[in-house]
Motif scaffolding. Structure first.
Motif, PDB file in Angstrom:
ATOM      1  N   GLN A 127       0.752  -1.280   0.105  1.00  0.00           N
ATOM      2  CA  GLN A 127      -0.139  -0.066  -0.034  1.00  0.00           C
ATOM      3  C   GLN A 127       0.783   1.274  -0.138  1.00  0.00           C
ATOM      4  OE1 GLN A 127      -2.537   1.121   3.378  1.00  0.00           O
ATOM      5  NE2 GLN A 127      -4.056   0.758   1.776  1.00  0.00           N
ATOM      6  N   ILE A 128       0.473   1.976  -1.129  1.00  0.00           N
ATOM      7  CA  ILE A 128       1.093   3.306  -0.833  1.00  0.00           C
ATOM      8  C   ILE A 128       0.309   4.365  -0.459  1.00  0.00           C
ATOM      9  CG2 ILE A 128       2.339   5.043  -2.441  1.00  0.00           C
ATOM     10  CD1 ILE A 128       3.451   2.183  -2.916  1.00  0.00           C
ATOM     11  N   HIS A 129       0.682   4.958   0.739  1.00  0.00           N
ATOM     12  CA  HIS A 129      -0.320   5.809   1.507  1.00  0.00           C
ATOM     13  C   HIS A 129      -0.206   7.202   0.599  1.00  0.00           C
ATOM     14  CE1 HIS A 129      -2.068   8.086   4.810  1.00  0.00           C
ATOM     15  NE2 HIS A 129      -2.158   7.191   5.254  1.00  0.00           N
ATOM     16  N   PRO A 130      -1.333   8.125   0.577  1.00  0.00           N
ATOM     17  CA  PRO A 130      -1.076   9.281  -0.108  1.00  0.00           C
ATOM     18  C   PRO A 130      -0.804  10.354   0.487  1.00  0.00           C
ATOM     19  CG  PRO A 130      -3.540   8.655   0.345  1.00  0.00           C
ATOM     20  CD  PRO A 130      -2.720   7.331   0.814  1.00  0.00           C
ATOM     21  N   THR A 131      -0.754  10.538   1.968  1.00  0.00           N
ATOM     22  CA  THR A 131      -0.476  11.498   2.641  1.00  0.00           C
ATOM     23  C   THR A 131       0.773  11.481   3.465  1.00  0.00           C
ATOM     24  OG1 THR A 131      -2.117  11.072   4.334  1.00  0.00           O
ATOM     25  CG2 THR A 131      -2.739  12.667   2.907  1.00  0.00           C
ATOM     26  N   CYS A 132       1.977  11.701   2.857  1.00  0.00           N
ATOM     27  CA  CYS A 132       3.208  11.420   3.531  1.00  0.00           C
ATOM     28  C   CYS A 132       3.943  12.745   3.018  1.00  0.00           C
ATOM     29  CB  CYS A 132       4.027  10.341   2.978  1.00  0.00           C
ATOM     30  SG  CYS A 132       3.235   8.815   3.427  1.00  0.00           S
ATOM     31  N   ILE A 133       4.857  12.928   3.857  1.00  0.00           N
ATOM     32  CA  ILE A 133       5.689  14.167   3.541  1.00  0.00           C
ATOM     33  C   ILE A 133       6.727  13.816   2.631  1.00  0.00           C
ATOM     34  CG2 ILE A 133       7.350  15.737   4.698  1.00  0.00           C
ATOM     35  CD1 ILE A 133       5.896  15.475   7.359  1.00  0.00           C
ATOM     36  N   PRO A 134       6.889  14.854   1.541  1.00  0.00           N
ATOM     37  CA  PRO A 134       7.613  14.482   0.189  1.00  0.00           C
ATOM     38  C   PRO A 134       9.071  14.155   0.585  1.00  0.00           C
ATOM     39  CG  PRO A 134       6.397  16.300  -0.191  1.00  0.00           C
ATOM     40  CD  PRO A 134       6.070  15.952   1.320  1.00  0.00           C
ATOM     41  N   ASN A 174     -12.204  13.861  -1.603  1.00  0.00           N
ATOM     42  CA  ASN A 174     -10.819  13.663  -1.030  1.00  0.00           C
ATOM     43  C   ASN A 174     -10.992  12.258  -0.079  1.00  0.00           C
ATOM     44  OD1 ASN A 174      -9.560  16.195  -1.811  1.00  0.00           O
ATOM     45  ND2 ASN A 174     -11.333  17.164  -0.766  1.00  0.00           N
ATOM     46  N   MET A 175     -11.888  11.764   0.102  1.00  0.00           N
ATOM     47  CA  MET A 175     -12.005  10.489   0.932  1.00  0.00           C
ATOM     48  C   MET A 175     -11.985   9.253   0.096  1.00  0.00           C
ATOM     49  SD  MET A 175     -12.026  11.857   3.652  1.00  0.00           S
ATOM     50  CE  MET A 175     -12.526  10.503   4.898  1.00  0.00           C
ATOM     51  N   VAL A 176     -11.431   9.214  -1.011  1.00  0.00           N
ATOM     52  CA  VAL A 176     -11.370   8.028  -1.840  1.00  0.00           C
ATOM     53  C   VAL A 176     -10.237   7.085  -1.039  1.00  0.00           C
ATOM     54  CG1 VAL A 176     -11.946   8.726  -4.034  1.00  0.00           C
ATOM     55  CG2 VAL A 176      -9.688   9.075  -3.347  1.00  0.00           C
ATOM     56  N   PRO A 177     -10.114   5.896  -1.330  1.00  0.00           N
ATOM     57  CA  PRO A 177      -9.428   4.942  -0.631  1.00  0.00           C
ATOM     58  C   PRO A 177      -7.997   5.329  -1.052  1.00  0.00           C
ATOM     59  CG  PRO A 177     -10.989   3.706  -1.620  1.00  0.00           C
ATOM     60  CD  PRO A 177     -11.252   4.994  -2.136  1.00  0.00           C
ATOM     61  N   ARG A 178      -6.907   4.619  -0.532  1.00  0.00           N
ATOM     62  CA  ARG A 178      -5.606   5.260  -0.396  1.00  0.00           C
ATOM     63  C   ARG A 178      -4.827   4.983  -1.711  1.00  0.00           C
ATOM     64  NH1 ARG A 178      -3.961   2.854   5.506  1.00  0.00           N
ATOM     65  NH2 ARG A 178      -4.763   4.589   6.618  1.00  0.00           N
ATOM     66  N   ASP A 179      -5.150   3.833  -2.296  1.00  0.00           N
ATOM     67  CA  ASP A 179      -4.851   3.169  -3.595  1.00  0.00           C
ATOM     68  C   ASP A 179      -4.937   4.274  -4.691  1.00  0.00           C
ATOM     69  OD1 ASP A 179      -7.105   2.496  -3.341  1.00  0.00           O
ATOM     70  OD2 ASP A 179      -6.799   0.628  -4.732  1.00  0.00           O
ATOM     71  N   VAL A 180      -6.455   4.825  -4.824  1.00  0.00           N
ATOM     72  CA  VAL A 180      -6.911   5.619  -5.691  1.00  0.00           C
ATOM     73  C   VAL A 180      -6.259   7.032  -5.485  1.00  0.00           C
ATOM     74  CG1 VAL A 180      -8.857   6.784  -6.498  1.00  0.00           C
ATOM     75  CG2 VAL A 180      -9.001   4.193  -5.781  1.00  0.00           C
ATOM     76  N   ASP A 196     -19.611 -15.748  -2.404  1.00  0.00           N
ATOM     77  CA  ASP A 196     -20.707 -16.471  -2.346  1.00  0.00           C
ATOM     78  C   ASP A 196     -21.960 -15.407  -1.773  1.00  0.00           C
ATOM     79  OD1 ASP A 196     -19.847 -18.913  -2.820  1.00  0.00           O
ATOM     80  OD2 ASP A 196     -19.271 -19.203  -0.732  1.00  0.00           O
ATOM     81  N   THR A 197     -21.231 -14.032  -1.072  1.00  0.00           N
ATOM     82  CA  THR A 197     -22.353 -13.355  -0.684  1.00  0.00           C
ATOM     83  C   THR A 197     -22.167 -11.999  -1.377  1.00  0.00           C
ATOM     84  OG1 THR A 197     -21.997 -14.238   1.538  1.00  0.00           O
ATOM     85  CG2 THR A 197     -23.176 -12.386   1.576  1.00  0.00           C
ATOM     86  N   VAL A 198     -21.048 -11.476  -1.602  1.00  0.00           N
ATOM     87  CA  VAL A 198     -21.097 -10.221  -2.112  1.00  0.00           C
ATOM     88  C   VAL A 198     -20.955 -10.574  -3.884  1.00  0.00           C
ATOM     89  CG1 VAL A 198     -20.067  -9.035  -0.281  1.00  0.00           C
ATOM     90  CG2 VAL A 198     -18.560 -10.038  -2.061  1.00  0.00           C
ATOM     91  N   LYS A 199     -21.294  -9.397  -4.654  1.00  0.00           N
ATOM     92  CA  LYS A 199     -20.993  -9.735  -5.964  1.00  0.00           C
ATOM     93  C   LYS A 199     -19.839  -8.781  -6.330  1.00  0.00           C
ATOM     94  CE  LYS A 199     -23.567  -8.525 -10.187  1.00  0.00           C
ATOM     95  NZ  LYS A 199     -23.508  -7.073 -10.208  1.00  0.00           N
ATOM     96  N   MET A 200     -18.976  -9.425  -7.210  1.00  0.00           N
ATOM     97  CA  MET A 200     -17.534  -8.604  -7.501  1.00  0.00           C
ATOM     98  C   MET A 200     -17.977  -7.717  -8.621  1.00  0.00           C
ATOM     99  SD  MET A 200     -15.042 -11.807  -7.973  1.00  0.00           S
ATOM    100  CE  MET A 200     -13.531 -11.246  -8.035  1.00  0.00           C
ATOM    101  N   THR A 201     -17.513  -6.257  -8.060  1.00  0.00           N
ATOM    102  CA  THR A 201     -18.056  -5.066  -8.968  1.00  0.00           C
ATOM    103  C   THR A 201     -16.662  -4.343  -8.967  1.00  0.00           C
ATOM    104  OG1 THR A 201     -18.411  -3.868  -7.175  1.00  0.00           O
ATOM    105  CG2 THR A 201     -20.594  -4.860  -8.123  1.00  0.00           C
ATOM    106  N   THR A 202     -16.899  -3.516 -10.338  1.00  0.00           N
ATOM    107  CA  THR A 202     -15.789  -2.517 -10.483  1.00  0.00           C
ATOM    108  C   THR A 202     -15.878  -1.465  -9.280  1.00  0.00           C
ATOM    109  OG1 THR A 202     -15.777  -2.971 -12.733  1.00  0.00           O
ATOM    110  CG2 THR A 202     -14.498  -1.010 -12.034  1.00  0.00           C
ATOM    111  N   ARG A 203     -14.725  -1.439  -8.640  1.00  0.00           N
ATOM    112  CA  ARG A 203     -14.838  -0.520  -7.617  1.00  0.00           C
ATOM    113  C   ARG A 203     -15.078   0.969  -8.174  1.00  0.00           C
ATOM    114  NH1 ARG A 203      -9.983   0.195  -3.523  1.00  0.00           N
ATOM    115  NH2 ARG A 203      -8.697   0.183  -5.550  1.00  0.00           N
ATOM    116  N   SER A 204     -16.031   1.605  -7.744  1.00  0.00           N
ATOM    117  CA  SER A 204     -16.195   2.943  -8.093  1.00  0.00           C
ATOM    118  C   SER A 204     -16.161   4.081  -7.041  1.00  0.00           C
ATOM    119  CB  SER A 204     -17.412   3.036  -9.059  1.00  0.00           C
ATOM    120  OG  SER A 204     -17.634   4.437  -9.335  1.00  0.00           O
ATOM    121  N   TYR A 205     -15.567   5.048  -7.123  1.00  0.00           N
ATOM    122  CA  TYR A 205     -15.662   5.974  -5.913  1.00  0.00           C
ATOM    123  C   TYR A 205     -16.079   7.241  -6.495  1.00  0.00           C
ATOM    124  CZ  TYR A 205     -13.528   2.528  -3.053  1.00  0.00           C
ATOM    125  OH  TYR A 205     -13.452   1.286  -2.417  1.00  0.00           O
ATOM    126  N   LYS A 206     -16.990   7.178  -7.761  1.00  0.00           N
ATOM    127  CA  LYS A 206     -17.358   8.412  -8.636  1.00  0.00           C
ATOM    128  C   LYS A 206     -18.523   8.832  -7.883  1.00  0.00           C
ATOM    129  CE  LYS A 206     -14.663   7.458 -12.800  1.00  0.00           C
ATOM    130  NZ  LYS A 206     -13.838   8.464 -12.787  1.00  0.00           N
TER     131      LYS A 206
END
Lengths: 643, 264, 254
Positions: free
Chosen positions: A270-277, A332-338, A633-643
């Motif tokens: 995981q690459i965290h988005p809010t780090c000091i450069p 601004n609250m999208v997951p970290r990878d995005v 079995d329970t959830v359906k695989m979907t394309t993640r969308s945070y739009k």
């Protein structure tokens, strides 16, 4: 590949509907009677959230525990650095949260690459964790009425994160540590600090002990037990620069891998988005600032590539709030990878800010206008303070500059539903295992997983192993201990014999550069193939040219680092290989060949909805890839969308 | 701020070298050039160590881990100040911009009889763990906890408890105290748990035992010079020491509890 | 009595006793100073105060016993603690040490909190001298019973040696209590953000009052010995309110 060997990976997921699996499992597991527990010794390596909570819980139950950590005190494990919070499905804010929702968000956040049953269990026990921690005296933030407060976090549309200012990890760890210290005082835990595990001892196919180096005297010591718990965290330091503590390493996990434990999904980082450069080539470590900052901070870059004005002089119209633009629903609250990839995309396109052009702004101007500086200070005071310490800039007046950095590793040793690795008797907890976060971890979920594994999973499942494995008495006098000890001693000797011309740190920096450029935020076949070659080359160089001063029988920090780096040099190759074999983009794993036209990750569920678990075959470059199919079995695989 | 134009520093580093706990130590001077003001103090030590390795000398051993000011591993006396000149700052968060070109920087390990030097700048801080073992916990087994909201905690108490809980256990309070007293450390935990409802059942026993253990470890006593508070990177206030004193007197005279830790 | 022994041997318990006795001694200083200041009101007022004080022997004995006990307890325990700290705390001292307290106004090595043992020692020396003068009358045997308390006080204060010792002594005393008073509150656990800042300021003020208040007597003695010395044979009654002063000759602890 290797479809025929799939049956090796028996995940032992219990039958029944998702919501009843854990209960069914608990109902069916064999138990160890209370008076028999004291006949069993358990080794716990690592004293972070997973290790400390497991060691304390097992000792409370009556087992004899030996706990090991490389730090001078169990309280310093890197869990302590987690800032933002811990998720739980308490639904205290009455915003419609539930175990199912937490489960679903975590599965979705992980880009459908985690085991459904494990994640559901994680969500189920999340509430018990909060209760347990509150009972220990963890000072969670409170509302004025005295009840627990929540904040929101990336990847969720409900407010379910519990927090202690910006020091949640510290407070949770101190809670677990206090439980551990209580058991040390009670004589049920023997604590070995400044001890580094250097190998696993497997007797008759079952993990029965470890070999350690006493980091003060340098002595190589052996310890026997009925089971070994590995709670040794992640391998982010393979990148040299990461937000991990300097001591974090892959050695314990890697040694277990070499003794038969499969390594799962090593490419998921995981690459965290809010780090000091990064600021200079002397930089030793990156500093993360909690994702919670994105609750009030707005991420932007100038609209014009050539805009060289100071941020305060750039008017609103000339700013590109690219996260809000691209992902209006989550903003601004999208997951970290995005968020991380979006920042990289902007910087690669030339919009980056700062001297290096490798940074974006995180702006609190509007939040300060709306809520007042005092309120912002209350929420993020320590983070702002830290930012100012490091950068010499005042974020109350100037927008912060942030850039993504390696933060967490979702991959780890493969474990079944019981958290047992492919070596019976070797259990892997917390970040060291691969189980719950799939290809991307949501914020505030690492603390949850570490404590879930340690407090509420392994105390049950280990009993089943002890009660059914028919373990024979084994002491350190067993010849296998002497054999492994000799391996370790030889290795230490070999490291010390290197009196070359390059330091460990130089090699580590080189490795980090290869990994970050070719196996970091964006990966490609060509890049990964060249990375593998370069790593092999670097490894050869390392053994020929490294200089390790001093002797083994003393406190020797260079020797410690050399040993860890030697393992990273082997591990890095496996990581690149795994990334190369996964021909899709999912979560933290982004392959440039597999993206949509808009630059979003393109998953390949038909071919890669599986866990890749690597088996060591005696050679660093020929590990065998096994797969465990992931069925939903329970959830359906979907394309993640945070739009 | 990334400022490439800043002047690089030339420094003399006078550092304590000691091979092991039973060996004699001495100060050694090393000349360092080209130190960027944006470097952290530990990065400066990294550079020093790289330089020593280049000369075939053994590097300076120092404890460090998270390098973001929270784990409490790092900590040295810098020109006679625990964690250096900045308040509420750990050694790893101290930056070289605080120093001037040409400065001599004296670096010593924490000194306290209870903290023997293991090597160079590394000391043994295990007495702090033993103080915690004496009572720095709430006796609750995993699985016993009621719902988190069963016990309301007034926000003010929670905030004040958190102030004490913020202690990172680095030992700077001991290092800065002329008596090498561990009162600030001990009081931070006593105070945290004394202010929370969860801490009430063991309140008296806890303070008696933690103080007894603290004394048994050979730490000095508090003489209210408040140097600890100024050196504390977590901003733990000496008001926690006052609370410990209060708790101790109350526990001694108003409860039936007696210390169960053997006296020294 | 295990619990009491544990309390009295613990660092916190001992410090509590030092604080408690210190506060009591500070209270006594207030009373003592108030009594002394009567000398400025007039010799008669002072003499009357001294006689009243001695009219109730039982009470005086109790008070003096308490006072001596507090004083001895304070000194012994504080000295014991300091000695243990010196011996145990640090087997190797720092090459340099520098305070990080931003509110330090005096150099570290002279600060009141760093020198409590030293200032306490000077106060003790002064006290021995003071007690020998006023409580036991050593060196002043020739004065006999014919002199009033005020006259005795004036005679002592006009002695050049005494002026020096007394002035230095009370300055140290003021310095000592300027830290001691607030330190006592801290040791007793009485520290609260609401009132602690006030106590800290009061403590410094108290130190000043003690130093100036008591210090004024030897200075006035000096002035008087230069201008209008009291003769041993013929004691001139002091005129009006501008009397020069003395210490309470028979106030509780002397």
């Amino acid at each position: 590949m290797n479809e025929a060997m799939n049956n090796i990976l028996n995940s032992r997921v219990p039958d029944g509907p998702l919501s009843e699996k854990w209960q069914n499992c608990k109902n069916e597991m064999k138990l160890v009677a209370p008076n028999n527990k004291r006949k069993y010794d358990i080794i716990v390596v690592g004293t972070g959230l997973a290790g400390a909570s497991a060691a304390a819980s097992l000792a409370e139950m009556g087992y004899n525990v030996k706990a090991f950590c490389y730090q001078d005190s169990a309280r310093r494990a890197h869990s302590i650095a987690a800032q933002g919070g811990i998720n739980a499905a308490k639904n205290y804010p009455n915003d419609g949260d539930s175990v199912y929702r937490l489960f679903y968000d975590t599965i979705k956040g992980g880009d459908f690459r985690a085991r459904e049953s494990n994640v559901y269990r994680l969500a189920e026990v999340s509430n018990n964790i909060i209760d347990q921690c509150v009972a220990q005296g963890v000072p969670f933030a409170r509302e004025y009425g005295g009840l627990l407060a929540n904040r929101t976090f990336g990847g969720a549309q409900v407010s379910r994160t519990f927090y202690c200012r910006g020091q949640t990890g510290q407070q949770l760890l101190l809670g677990a540590y206090s439980g551990l210290m209580r058991q040390v005082a009670a004589g049920k835990v023997q604590m070995y600090s400044r001890h580094e595990m250097l190998d696993l001892v497997v007797v008759d196919g079952v993990a029965r002990g470890i070999v350690c180096r006493n980091m003060v005297s340098g002595e190589i010591e052996t310890y026997a037990a009925h089971a070994v718990l590995l709670c040794t965290g992640g391998y982010g330091n393979v990148f040299y620069l990461s937000t991990n503590a300097k001591g974090c390493n892959v050695t314990a996990a890697w040694r277990c891998y070499k003794r038969g434990a499969y390594f799962a999904n090593p490419c998921y980082t995981q690459i965290h988005p809010t780090c000091i450069p990064v600021k200079g080539d002397y930089q030793s470590k990156l500093t993360l600032m909690s994702e919670s900052l994105r609750n009030d901070g707005r991420v932007w870059v100038p609209k014009d590539v050539n805009d060289s004005r100071l941020p305060s002089q750039i008017p609103e119209d000339d700013r590109d709030y690219y996260l809000e633009r691209r992902y209006p629903a989550f903003g601004n609250m999208v997951p970290r990878d995005v968020a991380s990839r979006a920042a990289k995309e902007r910087c690669d396109a030339g919009y980056g800010v700062g001297d290096s052009g490798k940074a974006v702004y995180l702006d609190f101007k509007r939040a300060i206008e709306e809520q007042g500086e005092q309120r912002i200070r209350e929420k993020y005071g320590n983070l702002f303070h830290m930012y100012q310490k490091i950068t010499d800039e005042n974020p109350y007046h100037v927008p912060m500059r942030i850039y993504p950095a390696v933060h967490y590793t979702m991959g780890g040793l493969w474990v079944d539903y019981h958290l047992q690795s492919t070596v019976p008797g070797l259990y892997v907890l917390g970040e060291a295992n691969f189980s719950d976060h799939g290809a991307n971890r949501l914020g505030a979920s690492a603390l949850m997983q570490g404590l879930a594994d340690g407090y509420f999973v392994v105390p049950y499942t280990i009993g089943h192993h002890l009660a059914t494995a028919n373990l024979k008495p084994v002491s350190t006098a067993h010849p296998q201990f002497a054999a492994v000890k000799e391996d370790v001693e030889n290795r230490v000797r070999k490291l010390l014999s290197g009196k070359g011309d390059r330091t460990v740190q130089e090699f580590h920096r080189d490795l980090g550069e290869i990994m970050w450029n070719q196996c970091g935020m964006a990966r490609s076949q060509v890049g990964l193939e060249s990375a593998i070659e370069k790593i092999q080359e670097l490894r050869d160089q390392f053994w020929n040219r490294v200089y390790v001063p001093g002797v083994g029988e003393e406190l020797n920090q260079q020797l410690e680092q050399a040993g860890r780096l030697a393992d990273f040099l082997e591990f890095g190759e496996l990581m690149a290989r795994d990334a190369l074999e996964r021909n899709e983009s999912c979560g933290g794993h982004f392959r440039e060949e597999y993206q949509t036209e808009e630059g979003e990750a393109l998953r390949d569920d038909a071919n890669y909805a599986h866990v890749a678990a690597w088996e060591y075959t005696g050679n660093d470059s020929t590990a065998v890839r096994h797969t465990e199919p992931l069925t939903y079995d329970t959830v359906k695989m979907t394309t993640r969308s945070y739009k | 701020m990334i400022s490439p134009g800043k002047k690089k520093l030339k420094l003399t580093i006078r550092v304590w070298r000691q091979k092991g706990s039973n060996e004699r130590g001495q100060f050694r001077d090393y000349l360092l050039q080209g130190i960027s003001p944006d470097m952290s103090f530990l990065e400066m030590l990294d550079i020093l160590n790289e330089q020593l390795l280049d000369h075939g000398e053994e590097p300076v051993a120092f404890d460090h881990d998270c390098r973001e000011g929270i784990c409490g591993a790092c900590g040295v006396m810098i020109n006679g100040q625990a964690h250096g000149p900045d308040n509420e700052t750990t050694t790893c968060q101290l930056h070289m911009r605080r120093f001037q070109d040409g400065d001599t920087i004296v670096i010593e390990p924490w000194r306290a009889s209870a903290f023997p030097v293991l090597r160079d700048l590394i000391v043994d801080r295990s007495p702090l763990d033993r103080i915690m073992q004496a009572g720095g916990y709430v006796s609750v087994n995993t699985g016993q906890a009621p719902d988190g909201n069963c016990l309301p905690v007034p926000r003010h108490d929670q905030e004040s408890a958190m102030d004490g809980a913020a202690c990172i256990g680095c030992g700077a309070c001991v290092a800065a105290c002329k008596n090498a007293s561990a009162m600030l450390f001990t009081s931070a935990k006593v105070s945290q748990l004394a202010q929370l409802p969860q801490g009430q059942p063991e309140r008296a026993q806890r303070v008696l035992n933690m103080v007894a253990q603290m004394d048994a470890e050979g730490f000095g006593s508090c003489t209210n010079t408040y140097e600890c508070e100024a050196a504390c990177p977590a901003g733990v206030s000496i008001s926690h020491i006052a609370r410990l004193n209060r708790e101790y007197v109350k526990a001694s005279f108003c409860s039936t509890a007696e210390p169960t830790i053997p006296m020294k | 009595m295990h619990w009491l022994k544990a309390f009295l041997t613990s660092s916190v318990g001992r410090k509590f006793v030092v604080g408690l006795t210190g506060l009591f001694l500070c209270f006594f200083l207030v009373v003592h100073l108030a009594g002394n200041l009567l000398l400025y009101v007039g010799v008669d007022a002072y003499n009357e105060y001294a006689h009243k004080l001695h009219s109730n022997e039982e009470l005086l004995i109790i008070a003096e016993t308490l006072l001596f006990a507090a004083l001895i307890g304070h000194i012994l325990i504080a000295a014991g603690l300091t000695f243990t700290n010196w011996r145990n705390a640090r087997n190797k001292s720092y090459r340099t040490f520098d305070s990080k307290r931003e509110d330090r106004t005096t150099p570290m090595s002279f600060a009141p909190d760093q020198t409590m043992m030293l200032t306490g020692l000077f106060v003790l020396i002064f006290l021995i001298c003071h007690l020998s003068d006023f409580k036991f009358g050593l060196g002043w045997e020739n004065l006999g019973e014919s002199y009033s308390p005020a006259q005795k006080a004036l005679l002592v204060l006009e002695n050049t040696w005494r002026q020096g010792i007394y002035l230095v002594g009370v300055l140290f005393l003021g310095y000592h209590v300027s830290h001691g008073l607030q330190s006592a509150f801290q040791s007793l656990g009485l520290n609260h953000p609401k009132y602690m800042p006030t106590i800290r300021r009061l403590s410094v003020l108290f130190g000043l009052v003690v130093a100036i208040g008591f210090g004024s007597f030897p200075i006035a003695g000096l002035v008087r010995s230069q201008t209008n010395p009291t003769s041993v044979e013929q004691v001139s009654p002091v005129e009006g309110g501008e009397a020069v002063d003395a210490e309470t000759p028979h106030s509780p602890e002397h």
